[in-house]
Design a protein around this motif. Sequence first.
Motif, PDB file in Angstrom:
ATOM      1  N   GLY A 132       0.787  -1.228   0.000  1.00 47.34           N
ATOM      2  CA  GLY A 132       0.000   0.000   0.000  1.00 47.34           C
ATOM      3  C   GLY A 132       0.815   1.272   0.000  1.00 47.34           C
ATOM      4  N   HIS A 133       2.024   1.226  -0.516  1.00 43.29           N
ATOM      5  CA  HIS A 133       2.903   2.396  -0.469  1.00 43.29           C
ATOM      6  C   HIS A 133       2.658   3.332  -1.656  1.00 43.29           C
ATOM      7  CE1 HIS A 133       4.780   0.700   2.999  1.00 43.29           C
ATOM      8  NE2 HIS A 133       5.778   1.562   2.974  1.00 43.29           N
ATOM      9  N   HIS A 134       3.184   4.538  -1.540  1.00 42.52           N
ATOM     10  CA  HIS A 134       2.945   5.606  -2.508  1.00 42.52           C
ATOM     11  C   HIS A 134       4.249   6.312  -2.820  1.00 42.52           C
ATOM     12  CE1 HIS A 134       3.332   8.229   0.992  1.00 42.52           C
ATOM     13  NE2 HIS A 134       2.535   7.359   1.607  1.00 42.52           N
ATOM     14  N   ALA A 135       4.232   7.172  -3.816  1.00 44.03           N
ATOM     15  CA  ALA A 135       5.422   7.909  -4.220  1.00 44.03           C
ATOM     16  C   ALA A 135       5.728   9.046  -3.248  1.00 44.03           C
ATOM     17  CB  ALA A 135       5.238   8.459  -5.635  1.00 44.03           C
ATOM     18  N   SER A 136       6.894   9.647  -3.430  1.00 47.09           N
ATOM     19  CA  SER A 136       7.385  10.681  -2.515  1.00 47.09           C
ATOM     20  C   SER A 136       6.763  12.039  -2.805  1.00 47.09           C
ATOM     21  CB  SER A 136       8.900  10.804  -2.631  1.00 47.09           C
ATOM     22  OG  SER A 136       9.255  11.404  -3.872  1.00 47.09           O
ATOM     23  N   THR A 137       6.929  12.948  -1.850  1.00 48.33           N
ATOM     24  CA  THR A 137       6.403  14.304  -2.007  1.00 48.33           C
ATOM     25  C   THR A 137       7.099  15.062  -3.133  1.00 48.33           C
ATOM     26  OG1 THR A 137       5.753  16.257  -0.730  1.00 48.33           O
ATOM     27  CG2 THR A 137       7.987  15.435  -0.363  1.00 48.33           C
ATOM     28  N   ALA A 138       8.306  14.627  -3.527  1.00 51.01           N
ATOM     29  CA  ALA A 138       9.028  15.275  -4.616  1.00 51.01           C
ATOM     30  C   ALA A 138       8.594  14.759  -5.983  1.00 51.01           C
ATOM     31  CB  ALA A 138      10.534  15.061  -4.440  1.00 51.01           C
ATOM     32  N   ASN A 139       7.767  13.728  -5.992  1.00 46.76           N
ATOM     33  CA  ASN A 139       7.347  13.104  -7.240  1.00 46.76           C
ATOM     34  C   ASN A 139       6.052  13.761  -7.732  1.00 46.76           C
ATOM     35  OD1 ASN A 139       6.369  11.181  -9.214  1.00 46.76           O
ATOM     36  ND2 ASN A 139       7.859   9.754  -8.369  1.00 46.76           N
ATOM     37  N   MET A 140       6.028  14.208  -8.956  1.00 43.94           N
ATOM     38  CA  MET A 140       4.871  14.943  -9.476  1.00 43.94           C
ATOM     39  C   MET A 140       3.799  14.040 -10.067  1.00 43.94           C
ATOM     40  SD  MET A 140       6.600  18.312 -11.253  1.00 43.94           S
ATOM     41  CE  MET A 140       7.589  17.358 -12.417  1.00 43.94           C
ATOM     42  N   ASP A 141       4.028  12.725 -10.092  1.00 51.13           N
ATOM     43  CA  ASP A 141       3.150  11.855 -10.861  1.00 51.13           C
ATOM     44  C   ASP A 141       2.324  10.862 -10.055  1.00 51.13           C
ATOM     45  OD1 ASP A 141       4.026  12.934 -13.327  1.00 51.13           O
ATOM     46  OD2 ASP A 141       5.838  11.703 -13.230  1.00 51.13           O
ATOM     47  N   GLY A 142       2.690  10.536  -8.852  1.00 48.75           N
ATOM     48  CA  GLY A 142       2.031   9.464  -8.129  1.00 48.75           C
ATOM     49  C   GLY A 142       0.693   9.834  -7.525  1.00 48.75           C
ATOM     50  N   VAL A 143      -0.152   8.809  -7.322  1.00 46.12           N
ATOM     51  CA  VAL A 143      -1.426   8.998  -6.620  1.00 46.12           C
ATOM     52  C   VAL A 143      -1.145   9.289  -5.146  1.00 46.12           C
ATOM     53  CG1 VAL A 143      -3.592   7.899  -5.931  1.00 46.12           C
ATOM     54  CG2 VAL A 143      -2.618   7.434  -8.194  1.00 46.12           C
ATOM     55  N   ARG A 144      -1.699  10.372  -4.628  1.00 47.64           N
ATOM     56  CA  ARG A 144      -1.532  10.764  -3.221  1.00 47.64           C
ATOM     57  C   ARG A 144      -0.050  10.824  -2.818  1.00 47.64           C
ATOM     58  NH1 ARG A 144      -5.781  12.939  -0.590  1.00 47.64           N
ATOM     59  NH2 ARG A 144      -4.672  12.323   1.295  1.00 47.64           N
TER      60      ARG A 144
END
Length: 306
Positions: free
Chosen positions: A134-146
């Motif tokens: 259930g992990h997500h991309a980082s705050t620096a990533n402009m493309d990930g969901v949430r």
Amino acid sequence: MAIQAIGVAILGLAIALGAPTHAQAQPGSEGGLKIFIAADMEGVVGVVTADQLGPDGFEYQRFRQFMTAEVNACIEAARAAGATTFVVADSHGNGQNLLIEQLPDDVMVVRSWPRALGMMEGIDASFDGAILLGHHASTANMDGVRAHTSSSANITAVRLNGVNVSEASMNAAIAGEFGVPVIMIAGDNVAVAEAQSQIGNIEGAVVKWAISFHSAKTLTPAAAYAEIAAKTSAAIARLEDFKPYRLASPVRLELSLKHYRPVQMLSYLPIIEQVDSHTIAYTGKDILDVNNVYRFITSYRIDLQP
């Protein structure tokens, strides 16, 4: 004295006195593999908005079920591949999301906060591998969901040794300090690719494809469980291929916040460097040392608002 200043002073005293930073390793299991699972929620199949992520959301109760089922799919596949001992850290929001009565009776669950190792609380050197669900991309990533790192409301960047990091790579570094490799991650395509680029050639279960911060093309829950099971089996089948993810010491944390006030308050502590109007830095002997400071700053006990 303001409560924030008291808290910062306590933190400085604890570090100066060499307070314990993490639990001691416990003996491993006999005759089988021991697997640690950190379960977040933003990367769960179908999750796209806050409506699925907290008690006030109209879909939250359903998505707690999906989150729990993803964990069970992972455990079942790992058990079939030879794992016998499991610790699951409920690592989203209030830390009380998993429907624990639906988990196998021999699984231990870490719930709620605060906890020194954050999302990785419960891990030690006795584990053979760690899995991030259930992990997500980082705050620096402009493309990930949430996409965010710890807090989308307050944090704009988290860097370790000059590199922007996600929760997944921070978690992998903590596991690596205990000599435990991360072997699989599940989430959206952006989160999986980002983790693989930082952590290494780990298995990745993609359960949805990012369209925007609040939109995705997603598998159905049943299809997601099958994908998670398949990637878990594949990871354990090549367990010897994985190496612990380790950061070079000393470790420098740079944390950028949206508001001026907490940056100024934290700069009053001698161990904290103010880099610019929105960024502080701390250099620790290892990731566990840095993690203590990071957890303290980002906890609800520190007011990160203006």
